[in-house]
Design a protein around this motif. Structure first.
Motif, PDB file in Angstrom:
ATOM      1  N   ASP A   1       0.841  -1.190   0.000  1.00  0.00           N
ATOM      2  CA  ASP A   1       0.000   0.000   0.000  1.00  0.00           C
ATOM      3  C   ASP A   1       0.877   1.241   0.000  1.00  0.00           C
ATOM      4  OD1 ASP A   1      -2.395  -1.434   0.083  1.00  0.00           O
ATOM      5  OD2 ASP A   1      -2.284  -1.621   2.264  1.00  0.00           O
ATOM      6  N   PRO A   2       0.402   2.301  -0.637  1.00  0.00           N
ATOM      7  CA  PRO A   2       1.166   3.551  -0.550  1.00  0.00           C
ATOM      8  C   PRO A   2       1.158   4.070   0.883  1.00  0.00           C
ATOM      9  CG  PRO A   2      -0.982   3.935  -1.543  1.00  0.00           C
ATOM     10  CD  PRO A   2      -0.845   2.446  -1.404  1.00  0.00           C
ATOM     11  N   VAL A   3       2.200   4.753   1.257  1.00  0.00           N
ATOM     12  CA  VAL A   3       2.327   5.309   2.609  1.00  0.00           C
ATOM     13  C   VAL A   3       2.383   6.827   2.491  1.00  0.00           C
ATOM     14  CG1 VAL A   3       3.756   5.438   4.675  1.00  0.00           C
ATOM     15  CG2 VAL A   3       3.525   3.261   3.449  1.00  0.00           C
ATOM     16  N   ASP A   4       1.481   7.485   3.206  1.00  0.00           N
ATOM     17  CA  ASP A   4       1.490   8.949   3.207  1.00  0.00           C
ATOM     18  C   ASP A   4       2.650   9.469   4.048  1.00  0.00           C
ATOM     19  OD1 ASP A   4      -0.808   9.118   1.645  1.00  0.00           O
ATOM     20  OD2 ASP A   4      -2.135   9.010   3.388  1.00  0.00           O
ATOM     21  N   ALA A   5       3.113  10.610   3.682  1.00  0.00           N
ATOM     22  CA  ALA A   5       4.103  11.290   4.520  1.00  0.00           C
ATOM     23  C   ALA A   5       3.448  11.696   5.844  1.00  0.00           C
ATOM     24  CB  ALA A   5       4.645  12.520   3.800  1.00  0.00           C
ATOM     25  N   ARG A   6       4.265  11.869   6.869  1.00  0.00           N
ATOM     26  CA  ARG A   6       3.761  12.342   8.151  1.00  0.00           C
ATOM     27  C   ARG A   6       4.303  13.745   8.414  1.00  0.00           C
ATOM     28  NH1 ARG A   6       2.458   7.773  12.584  1.00  0.00           N
ATOM     29  NH2 ARG A   6       1.708   6.142  11.186  1.00  0.00           N
ATOM     30  N   PHE A   7       3.489  14.516   9.146  1.00  0.00           N
ATOM     31  CA  PHE A   7       3.829  15.929   9.321  1.00  0.00           C
ATOM     32  C   PHE A   7       3.571  16.369  10.758  1.00  0.00           C
ATOM     33  CE2 PHE A   7       2.257  15.164   5.053  1.00  0.00           C
ATOM     34  CZ  PHE A   7       3.152  15.833   4.228  1.00  0.00           C
ATOM     35  N   VAL A   8       4.181  17.495  11.102  1.00  0.00           N
ATOM     36  CA  VAL A   8       3.761  18.275  12.259  1.00  0.00           C
ATOM     37  C   VAL A   8       3.374  19.645  11.734  1.00  0.00           C
ATOM     38  CG1 VAL A   8       5.149  17.027  13.934  1.00  0.00           C
ATOM     39  CG2 VAL A   8       6.138  19.012  12.744  1.00  0.00           C
ATOM     40  N   PHE A   9       2.570  20.329  12.506  1.00  0.00           N
ATOM     41  CA  PHE A   9       2.103  21.657  12.098  1.00  0.00           C
ATOM     42  C   PHE A   9       2.795  22.709  12.953  1.00  0.00           C
ATOM     43  CE2 PHE A   9      -0.951  25.220  12.280  1.00  0.00           C
ATOM     44  CZ  PHE A   9      -1.103  25.457  10.917  1.00  0.00           C
ATOM     45  N   ASP A  10       3.494  23.621  12.308  1.00  0.00           N
ATOM     46  CA  ASP A  10       4.156  24.733  12.994  1.00  0.00           C
ATOM     47  C   ASP A  10       3.106  25.839  13.169  1.00  0.00           C
ATOM     48  OD1 ASP A  10       5.611  26.915  13.833  1.00  0.00           O
ATOM     49  OD2 ASP A  10       7.296  26.544  12.484  1.00  0.00           O
ATOM     50  N   GLU A  11       2.655  26.001  14.416  1.00  0.00           N
ATOM     51  CA  GLU A  11       1.590  26.961  14.657  1.00  0.00           C
ATOM     52  C   GLU A  11       2.049  28.393  14.427  1.00  0.00           C
ATOM     53  OE1 GLU A  11      -0.450  26.401  18.336  1.00  0.00           O
ATOM     54  OE2 GLU A  11      -0.663  24.226  18.072  1.00  0.00           O
ATOM     55  N   GLY A  12       3.355  28.643  14.551  1.00  0.00           N
ATOM     56  CA  GLY A  12       3.852  30.005  14.305  1.00  0.00           C
ATOM     57  C   GLY A  12       3.788  30.367  12.834  1.00  0.00           C
ATOM     58  N   SER A  13       4.352  29.506  11.988  1.00  0.00           N
ATOM     59  CA  SER A  13       4.386  29.797  10.547  1.00  0.00           C
ATOM     60  C   SER A  13       3.195  29.225   9.796  1.00  0.00           C
ATOM     61  CB  SER A  13       5.669  29.222   9.944  1.00  0.00           C
ATOM     62  OG  SER A  13       5.668  27.794  10.068  1.00  0.00           O
ATOM     63  N   ARG A  14       2.383  28.418  10.495  1.00  0.00           N
ATOM     64  CA  ARG A  14       1.220  27.741   9.879  1.00  0.00           C
ATOM     65  C   ARG A  14       1.645  26.909   8.665  1.00  0.00           C
ATOM     66  NH1 ARG A  14      -3.690  29.386  11.756  1.00  0.00           N
ATOM     67  NH2 ARG A  14      -3.672  31.197  13.169  1.00  0.00           N
ATOM     68  N   ARG A  15       2.753  26.213   8.831  1.00  0.00           N
ATOM     69  CA  ARG A  15       3.258  25.357   7.760  1.00  0.00           C
ATOM     70  C   ARG A  15       3.312  23.903   8.226  1.00  0.00           C
ATOM     71  NH1 ARG A  15       7.989  25.319   6.147  1.00  0.00           N
ATOM     72  NH2 ARG A  15       8.974  26.283   7.979  1.00  0.00           N
ATOM     73  N   LEU A  16       3.185  23.005   7.243  1.00  0.00           N
ATOM     74  CA  LEU A  16       3.393  21.587   7.518  1.00  0.00           C
ATOM     75  C   LEU A  16       4.871  21.271   7.376  1.00  0.00           C
ATOM     76  CD1 LEU A  16       0.462  19.780   5.641  1.00  0.00           C
ATOM     77  CD2 LEU A  16       0.681  20.201   8.095  1.00  0.00           C
TER      78      LEU A  16
END
Length: 605
Positions: A299-314
Motif C-alpha cells: 500500500d502507498p504510505v502517506d508522509a507524516r507531518f507536524v504543524f508549525d503553529e507560528g508559521s502555519r506550515r506543515l
C-alpha cells in the motif's frame, strides 16, 4: 290361275341329353357339398395347416392337442442372438411373446367358410393346394423394446475421437477409434419375424459401424508442443520502476512445462471442420500467480507531518512511499504472448499507486489552518515499561493525516503489538483480571486520542470502556471518558466528518508524565459542550483476595489488583454549528466493583 304352294316349317328337335347331364352333375355336386358340409360340420376343412402341422378334418379340440404339442416351452431358450462380443439366449417370456391359441384355431376353423356360394371354390382350392394358417403370436412391445435396449447396451460402443493428453509437460496423441451400434429397427424386424414362425433359430444381430467425427489433431499437437517447449521465467524489471522493491520481490519465478500443462484445456471446435484448440485457463494461471501477486503488493504510505503553529506550515517528519500492485491482465497477456515465442522471459507488469499526501503537500493544499482539538492525560508514576509502551504507541499515531469522510482506526495505525515490535510487558486488564501483558499502557494512548476526538466534535464510531475505573485516566477529567483497546479485537474509531483533512500529532513528556494529542484542521464553526461526568449507583468493592502462589518465596506478599468501587458514569456532549445541533451524545459507562488481589508466596525461600 295357278295354285300357290304353301310353305310349312318343321320345328328343330331340342338336345335333351347334355342338359340332363349338366343338371345331374349339378345335383350331385349339391348333394356332395351338402354331404361334406354335414360330414365336416364342427371340423376344420381338409387341407388346412397351422404352421407345418396338418389339422384338416380335426375338431378344434383335436387340432389344439395336435398343434399345441409342437409349441416351444415359453420359459425355455427360444432364440439365440449373436453380436460382436455377445451371445445371448432368450425365451418367449423374455421377449414378451405368447401364442394366441384360441385365435389361431378360430382362424383355422374359418378357412373355407363364411363366403356364401364362394365357399365351394375355396374348399376345392384348400383341398387341392392346401391352406396354411400362421400361428398368432402376441408380443408385449414394452418388454421387447427393453430386451432390444439391453442388447444395445451390451453391444454399443461409441466412437472415440482423436484426442491429446498432457502429462508432466509432454503431449501424447490418443488415436481415433470407430464405434459400433446395434441397428434397433432391423433387430426389431428380425425378432418379430422369428417369433411369427415359432421356430427356434440363431439370429445374427445387425450392427452398424459408427465413425469418429474428429480424426485430425496434429495442428493442436504442434501448438501444444510449442507452448510446452520450455519453462517461462517471470521477473520484475526494476530498471523501469520509480520505486525500490525488496530483493525477495524481484524474482525470477519459473513456470515449468509441467505446471503450465495443468493450466491448459483442450476445446473441441466444430467449424469449419471438427478440430481441437488449446486454451490457457486463466483461473488456474491466476491461482499459480497468487503468491507472486501477494509478494508484489504494498500500500502507498502517506508522509507524516507536524504543524508549525507560528508559521502555519506543515513540516514533514516521515517520507511518503509509493505503493504497487501486479497488473494481472497485462501480465497474463504477456505470458500468452510468450507462448507464441520467440522469448520465454516475461516481465511482470506493475501498477504504481501514488500516496495521497506526499512530502510536498502544504497546509494550504489541505486547508489546515490551526488547532481544532486537544486532550491531555497524565501517566506520572507509571513504571518504565508502561512509559515505553505509551511512547511507542503515541509515535504510531503522530503525524497521521485523516482524509475527509474517512474513519480513523486506532488499531490499524498501531499495527503489531509484540515484543519484536518493541513493546514491553506491563499491567493490562484481561479476562476479568489485571495481569501483566505485552503492550500495557496503550489504553492511555487510545483514551487520550478518544478525548481529543470527543472534544473536537467528531463522530465516535467505536469506543469500549474499561471493566473498572482506572486512576490513570481520571487525573485530568474524571471517570467516564476512557477508551480501551485490545488489538485486533477491541478498537477505537472516529470519523473525520469535516470537508478538509485533519492532522493528528502526539507529544509525550516523560518528565511531566503527560501525553498530549492535538488535532489540526480547518475551523468549521462547530462548538462542543461537555456536561459531566455524572456519577451514580456507587457499588462498594468487596474484601481483599489473597491467593497462594508457589512461584513466590514463602512469606512474600505481592499486590496484583487494586480495589475500586463500581459506579455508573454519564458524560453528555452536544455539538452545535450556527445554532444547529449536529450531534448529541450520551456516553454511559457501568464500571464494575473491583477487589484488591494479593499473591501470597508459598514456595521455597
Amino acid at each position: 290361275m295357278a295354285e300357290q304352294a304353301a310353305s310349312v316349317r318343321t320345328p328343330r328337335a331340342f338336345p335333351i341329353f347334355p342338359a340332363a347331364v349338366l343338371l345331374l352333375i349339378l345335383g350331385l355336386g349339391l348333394v356332395t357339398a351338402g354331404a361334406l358340409e354335414w360330414i365336416y360340420a364342427g371340423r376344420i376343412w381338409p387341407g388346412v395347416f397351422i404352421g407345418a402341422v396338418p389339422v384338416g378334418g380335426l375338431t378344434e379340440a383335436e387340432a389344439q392337442a395336435r398343434w399345441q404339442a409342437t409349441l416351444p416351452d415359453p420359459q425355455r431358450p427360444f432364440l439365440t442372438l449373436q453380436g460382436p462380443g455377445l451371445q445371448r439366449t432368450l425365451s418367449l417370456t423374455d421377449l414378451g411373446a405368447s401364442v394366441d391359441i384360441p385365435g389361431t384355431l378360430e382362424e383355422a376353423m374359418r378357412a373355407g367358410r363364411g363366403r356364401g356360394w364362394l365357399n365351394v371354390w375355396d374348399r376345392l382350392w384348400i383341398w387341392w393346394a392346401g391352406y396354411g394358417v400362421a400361428p398368432r403370436v402376441v408380443v408385449e412391445l414394452e418388454r421387447l423394446e427393453a430386451q432390444i435396449e439391453a442388447l444395445a447396451a451390451a453391444i454399443d460402443r461409441p466412437p472415440q475421437d482423436a484426442a491429446l493428453e498432457i502429462r508432466e509437460g509432454e503431449v501424447r496423441v490418443i488415436p481415433a477409434r470407430a464405434g459400433i451400434r446395434l441397428d434397433r429397427s432391423a433387430t426389431r424386424a428380425r425378432l418379430l419375424e422369428a417369433l411369427s414362425a415359432l421356430q427356434p433359430v440363431t439370429l445374427a444381430l445387425p450392427v452398424e459401424t459408427v465413425l469418429p467425427s474428429l480424426t485430425e489433431v496434429e495442428p493442436a499437437r504442434t501448438q501444444l508442443a510449442q507452448w510446452l517447449e520450455g519453462p517461462i521465467h517471470l521477473f520484475v524489471a526494476t530498471d523501469t520502476l520509480t520505486v525500490t522493491l525488496p530483493l525477495s520481490a524481484t524474482g525470477p519465478w519459473e513456470l515449468s512445462p509441467a505446471a503450465l500443462g495443468r493450466m491448459i484445456a483442450l476445446e473441441r471446435v466444430e467449424a469449419p471442420t471438427p478440430h481441437l484448440e488449446a486454451r490457457l485457463e486463466e483461473e488456474r494461471l491466476q491461482e499459480w500467480l497468487s503468491p507472486i501477486v501477494q509478494t508484489l503488493q504494498a500500500d502507498p504510505v502517506d508522509a507524516r507531518f507536524v504543524f508549525d503553529e507560528g508559521s502555519r506550515r506543515l513540516i514533514p517528519i516521515a517520507p511518503s512511499r509509493w505503493g504497487y500492485r501486479v497488473d494481472l491482465p497485462t501480465t497474463i497477456a504477456r505470458i500468452r504472448e510468450s507462448l507464441r515465442g520467440p522469448t520465454r522471459e516475461v516481465p511482470i507488469a506493475l501498477t504504481l499507486i501514488p500516496p495521497r499526501y506526499p512530502e510536498t503537500v502544504t497546509a494550504e493544499d489541505l486547508g489546515i489552518t490551526g488547532r481544532i482539538a486537544q486532550a491531555v492525560t497524565n501517566f506520572k508514576g507509571s513504571p518504565p515499561s508502561r512509559v515505553r509502551n505509551i511512547t511507542l504507541g503515541a509515535a504510531r499515531m503522530h503525524g497521521v493525516i485523516v482524509p475527509p469522510g474517512e474513519v480513523f482506526s486506532f488499531n490499524a495505525h498501531l499495527g503489531d503489538v509484540s515484543v519484536d515490535a518493541g513493546f514491553e510487558e506491563a499491567l493490562i486488564i484481561y479476562n476479568g483480571r489485571t495481569i501483566r501483558g505485552v503492550g500495557g499502557g496503550l489504553c492511555q494512548v487510545s483514551t487520550t486520542l478518544f478525548r481529543a476526538a470527543f472534544f473536537g466534535g467528531f463522530p465516535i464510531v467505536e469506543r469500549w470502556p474499561h471493566a473498572y475505573r482506572v486512576g490513570w485516566y481520571e487525573r485530568t477529567f474524571g471517570p467516564g471518558l476512557d477508551a480501551a483497546i485490545f488489538s485486533p479485537y477491541v478498537d477505537f474509531k472516529f470519523r473525520n466528518d469535516r470537508e478538509t483533512p485533519i492532522l493528528i500529532t502526539a507529544k509525550v513528556d516523560p518528565e511531566a508524565g503527560t501525553l498530549t494529542f492535538t488535532i489540526y484542521g480547518a475551523d468549521d464553526g462547530r462548538r462542543v459542550i461537555i456536561e459531566g461526568p455524572f456519577v451514580s449507583n456507587i457499588v462498594p468493592h468487596g474484601p481483599d483476595i489473597y491467593e497462594e502462589d508457589p512461584t513466590l518465596p514463602k512469606g512474600r506478599v505481592v499486590q496484583v489488583d487494586w480495589a475500586v468501587d463500581g459506579a455508573d458514569v454519564l458524560v453528555k456532549r452536544r455539538v452545535e454549528r450556527n445554532g444547529q445541533i449536529l450531534y448529541e451524545d450520551r456516553v454511559f459507562t457501568r464500571y464494575q466493583p473491583w477487589r484488591a488481589v494479593f499473591k501470597v508466596g508459598t514456595g521455597e525461600p
